[in-house]
Motif scaffolding. Structure first.
Motif, PDB file in Angstrom:
ATOM      1  N   ASP A 250       0.723  -1.207  -0.004  1.00 46.21           N
ATOM      2  CA  ASP A 250      -0.019  -0.044  -0.145  1.00 46.21           C
ATOM      3  C   ASP A 250       0.757   1.363  -0.073  1.00 46.21           C
ATOM      4  OD1 ASP A 250      -2.156  -1.488   0.056  1.00 46.21           O
ATOM      5  OD2 ASP A 250      -2.563  -1.573   2.066  1.00 46.21           O
ATOM      6  N   VAL A 251       2.199   1.096   0.708  1.00 41.30           N
ATOM      7  CA  VAL A 251       2.928   2.075   0.663  1.00 41.30           C
ATOM      8  C   VAL A 251       3.557   2.660  -0.625  1.00 41.30           C
ATOM      9  CG1 VAL A 251       4.990   3.368   1.530  1.00 41.30           C
ATOM     10  CG2 VAL A 251       3.463   1.912   2.895  1.00 41.30           C
ATOM     11  N   LEU A 252       3.849   1.834  -1.456  1.00 40.21           N
ATOM     12  CA  LEU A 252       4.538   2.045  -3.006  1.00 40.21           C
ATOM     13  C   LEU A 252       3.389   2.448  -3.802  1.00 40.21           C
ATOM     14  CD1 LEU A 252       6.702  -1.037  -3.207  1.00 40.21           C
ATOM     15  CD2 LEU A 252       7.375   1.390  -2.522  1.00 40.21           C
ATOM     16  N   ALA A 253       2.052   1.832  -3.514  1.00 36.19           N
ATOM     17  CA  ALA A 253       1.068   2.174  -4.503  1.00 36.19           C
ATOM     18  C   ALA A 253       0.604   3.596  -4.337  1.00 36.19           C
ATOM     19  CB  ALA A 253      -0.249   1.244  -4.065  1.00 36.19           C
ATOM     20  N   ALA A 254       0.838   4.285  -2.993  1.00 36.50           N
ATOM     21  CA  ALA A 254       0.315   5.705  -2.703  1.00 36.50           C
ATOM     22  C   ALA A 254       1.323   6.642  -3.160  1.00 36.50           C
ATOM     23  CB  ALA A 254       0.061   5.985  -1.406  1.00 36.50           C
ATOM     24  N   CYS A 255       2.848   6.132  -3.515  1.00 40.56           N
ATOM     25  CA  CYS A 255       3.809   6.879  -3.866  1.00 40.56           C
ATOM     26  C   CYS A 255       3.740   7.875  -5.145  1.00 40.56           C
ATOM     27  CB  CYS A 255       5.045   6.306  -3.870  1.00 40.56           C
ATOM     28  SG  CYS A 255       5.688   5.723  -2.383  1.00 40.56           S
ATOM     29  N   LYS A 256       4.153   9.060  -5.214  1.00 42.82           N
ATOM     30  CA  LYS A 256       4.171   9.842  -6.600  1.00 42.82           C
ATOM     31  C   LYS A 256       5.632   9.664  -6.984  1.00 42.82           C
ATOM     32  CE  LYS A 256       3.535  14.627  -8.247  1.00 42.82           C
ATOM     33  NZ  LYS A 256       3.279  15.845  -7.650  1.00 42.82           N
TER      34      LYS A 256
END
Length: 368
Positions: A250-256
């Motif tokens: 989830d952390v990586l999915a939210a990254c810009k």
């Protein structure tokens, strides 16, 4: 009479093979790129009086003829197969096969190239970091040859000497030893690079040395198609393909993720599925070889930032460090001038990691 007939038959066979190939060579449209070797092929040289008198034309035409020969990959594959399986040669053009891996001999240690790399690093330190409150670290990624050459009897550089030599010239950095963290199983069988799913512990060690704790878990995702790395095309041997796995949460999915490769910011995916289906699937990781990339973690519980001076090995490592930082900046000084970095990065209260493979350190002329 019999000898004359034999000679005529030999000449006829040679002519039957040579003249059609010669006609094919002259009539076929030249290829611009070799997919198997991942390189631009030689173009037809311009015929001028100056190029003939300097012998440049003949040299360039030889390269052109070699690159544009009909059925070139078929003949290359025949050569590789013959040399390995019939003549049992240890290597073919520096490539060898051991324990299911294709590998390239890296030898000898080139101290002039190490000096050049050290000079580039010191320029960056002196121009941007000296006198600031940044924390500077240095890690070296050994190439596959370190783990195979000794047992197979192939030539290899002294990797410990390389690490010692670089540490002596980068005393302003804290060295992070990665040699013991890796084994041949952490690398793709047909490529130079390490596998992302095998270096989570490497990321954790690097983070711990920088005073950061990583707590995120990952889901493994495997590309549906097989991965054939750069050594596969160079060797042209029938060896098993790799599976390319990438890690998500989830952390990586939210990254810009933003690339500044053209000088202007452009949002790009952390894992590029178009690149994954392209000529070099490893380019899917973190915008591949783009010169300057930022990864912003909006859910970070810290304001810490990390700048990584890197080669392609850091593309798959950087996502594994995201959990500990609000922002990670990846810089590849092969593609951006060191003197231009002040236009993009303010070095102030960051962790800075120089992470380079022995492959690039020992052939560092591309560093700008």
């Amino acid at each position: 009479m019999r000898e004359r007939l034999k000679s005529k038959m030999i000449v006829s066979v040679i002519a039957a093979v040579f003249f059609p190939l010669a006609a094919w060579c002259m009539s076929k449209a030249p290829d611009e790129y070799s997919d198997s070797e991942r390189r631009v092929l030689a173009a037809s040289p311009e015929l001028t009086l100056e190029s003939v008198l300097s012998t440049d034309f003949m040299t360039d035409f030889e390269d052109y003829a070699t690159d544009q020969f009909p059925l070139r990959d078929s003949f290359r594959k025949l050569k590789s197969t013959t040399e390995f399986h019939i003549f049992h040669k240890m290597d073919n053009n520096g490539l060898y096969y051991r324990r299911g891996h294709l590998c390239k001999m890296e030898y000898p240690l080139n101290t002039a190239m190490l000096d050049h790399a050290a000079e580039r690093f010191f320029y960056l330190y002196e121009a941007y970091m000296q006198g600031t409150d940044v924390n500077i670290y240095f890690g070296i990624v050994p190439d596959k040859n370190m783990y195979l050459a000794g047992e197979s009897g192939h030539l290899a550089m002294d990797y410990d000497a390389l690490a010692d030599y670089m540490q002596e010239r980068t005393t302003y950095m804290e060295y992070i030893d990665l040699y013991d963290m890796l084994s041949i199983d952490d690398y793709y069988k047909t490529d130079t690079h390490w596998k992302q799913e095998c270096i989570v512990d490497v990321a954790e060690k690097i983070a711990a040395c920088m005073g950061v704790t990583l707590e995120a878990g990952y889901t493994e995702n495997v590309l549906a198609h097989p991965f054939y790395g750069v050594y596969y095309g160079q060797a042209l041997l029938d060896v098993d393909a790799d599976a390319l796995t990438y890690l998500t949460n989830d952390v990586l999915a939210a990254c810009k993720v933003t690339s500044y490769d053209t000088g202007m910011p452009k949002e790009v995916p952390l894992y590029d599925m178009d690149a994954a289906a392209g000529k070099d699937p490893y380019e899917m990781f973190a915008a591949g070889s783009d010169a300057l990339i930022t990864i912003e973690n909006p859910g970070a519980e810290t304001e810490r930032e990390l700048v990584i001076f890197r080669d392609s090995f850091a593309s798959s490592l950087a996502p594994l460090l995201v959990d500990g930082y609000s922002k990670i900046t990846l810089v590849d000084i092969r593609y951006v001038q060191s003197a231009m970095l002040g236009n993009f990065i303010d070095f102030d209260n960051q962790d800075v990691l120089f992470l380079y493979s022995t492959l690039l350190l020992n052939d560092s002329l591309a560093m700008k």
